[in-house]
Design an enzyme around this catalytic site. Structure first.
Site, PDB file in Angstrom:
ATOM      1  N   TYR A 289      26.211  62.938   8.061  1.00  0.00           N
ATOM      2  CA  TYR A 289      25.907  63.997   9.025  1.00  0.00           C
ATOM      3  C   TYR A 289      25.193  63.461  10.268  1.00  0.00           C
ATOM      4  O   TYR A 289      25.578  63.774  11.396  1.00  0.00           O
ATOM      5  CB  TYR A 289      25.090  65.092   8.344  1.00  0.00           C
ATOM      6  N   GLU A 296      28.984  62.399  18.228  1.00  0.00           N
ATOM      7  CA  GLU A 296      29.196  63.497  19.172  1.00  0.00           C
ATOM      8  C   GLU A 296      28.315  63.323  20.413  1.00  0.00           C
ATOM      9  O   GLU A 296      28.748  63.573  21.540  1.00  0.00           O
ATOM     10  CB  GLU A 296      28.893  64.833  18.490  1.00  0.00           C
TER      11      GLU A 296
END
Length: 365
Positions: A289, A296
């Site tokens: 995660y 991103e």
């Protein structure tokens, strides 16, 4: 050569339906416990009052009992539970009136008849209240339809992300051997399937909103809109970004996480829990995660100069000051929100992991 067998200390208590025997033997080995003709026969080797020996005893019960006792051994004692054939209160345990010397009441579990009746009454009231509560809940006529929908949704998403993961892995280790073509061409080969999966993922918000699943709404919105912003706004509108290696890492981390999440939910719909999958579901996100969030962020940072140069999505407002809302500035604000979103979801996932994989609380009797 073993000496003659000895009798251990045995403590007993009762309820209307059960008898409890506690045998004071530690490190019990080779227990032989049977009930024949309403007589309990016990023989085992263990450490008792007379040291390590073979201990045995027999108890002829006052009234008929079930012939299958339930035994549970601990390091310090052996517990035997015997079911009465009829629910009533016995005046004593044995058929003989004189109590055997090795037998004594278990005061830790002892109740007199009035206390036992009160306990039985409380259990019956609890059962009745539970039935009343369940009767108030309206029958869900669409239960099987909802379950079928959730199974199909999770199955389709699992197959979609599996295709992405396998395709990217094959391209990395076969086509990408000796060159970086598999990194630069990721978007053009994978984007259609990723578009499909992430568009379909919007259904998860609806599922949470209408109560079809128990997932909290805010973390679901944060994750899905965050991914779709990167996919549709950043990568989907800038051709310059589509050939960058960071696309490979974004898609790869997304797909690995979903390989464990969707099959876990799919099996949960039919009441199946596979422990290795449960562990992966609530553990794999720990490294993946943050890596996905970092990828991103890198993608957004790389896109800021391109949006500054092209002026795409920047908005000029008709006002005397001629103020323009620059999209790169919006992206800088979004970066702060991205890391806050990662923190929110990380905290939520940590609580989930603690709930599913943390130590179970033992109920004290």
């Amino acid at each position: 050569m073993a000496g003659p067998s000895l009798r251990p200390h045995v403590h007993w208590a009762q309820r209307h339906r059960e008898l409890f025997l506690r045998v004071d033997l530690s490190d019990v080995r080779n227990p032989d416990i049977t009930i024949t003709d309403n007589v309990l026969h016990f023989r085992a080797q263990g450490h008792g009052a007379k040291g390590d020996n073979i201990y045995e005893f027999e108890i002829e019960f006052l009234e008929p009992v079930e012939p299958k006792p339930v035994c549970r051994m601990t390091q310090r004692q052996l517990n035997i539970t015997v079911q009465k054939k009829e629910s009533n209160w016995w005046e004593r345990l044995t058929k003989q009136e004189k109590r055997p010397l090795f037998l004594a009441p278990d005061f830790d579990r002892w109740l007199d008849e009035s206390d036992a009746e009160m306990e039985l009454k409380e259990k019956e009231e609890e059962k009745i209240n539970k039935m009343k509560i369940e009767s108030r809940i309206p029958e869900d006529h669409f239960k099987h339809l909802k379950k079928g929908y959730l199974i199909m949704y999770n199955l389709v998403q699992f197959l979609g992300f599996s295709w992405i993961f396998v395709n990217m892995t094959v391209r990395l280790f076969i086509l990408g051997k000796g060159n970086c073509y598999s990194f630069y061409d990721t978007f053009h080969t994978i984007s259609d399937m990723m578009y499909f999966c992430q568009t379909l993922a919007l259904m998860e918000i609806m599922n949470s909103l209408i109560g079809l699943v128990k997932s909290p709404l805010i973390p679901t919105i944060v994750q899905i809109f965050g991914r779709n912003f990167v996919l549709f706004v950043i990568l989907g509108t800038l051709e310059e970004m589509q050939s960058k290696p960071v696309v490979f890492f974004i898609f790869y981390f997304w797909s690995i996480i979903e390989l464990f999440r969707y099959p876990y939910y799919m099996l949960s719909c039919i009441g199946i829990e596979w422990k290795p999958l449960t562990w992966l579901r609530y553990t794999a996100w720990i490294p993946l995660y943050p890596l996905g969030g970092l990828s991103e962020a890198v993608c957004i940072v790389q896109s800021i100069p391109i949006f500054s140069e092209t002026g795409k999505f920047s908005l000029g407002l008709p006002n005397p000051l001629n103020v323009t809302i620059q999209f790169p500035f919006v992206l800088q604000i979004y970066l702060i929100g991205l890391f806050l979103g990662v923190f929110v979801n990380y905290r939520y996932l940590y609580k989930q992991r603690k709930q599913h994989l943390g130590p179970k609380k033992r109920k004290m009797k």
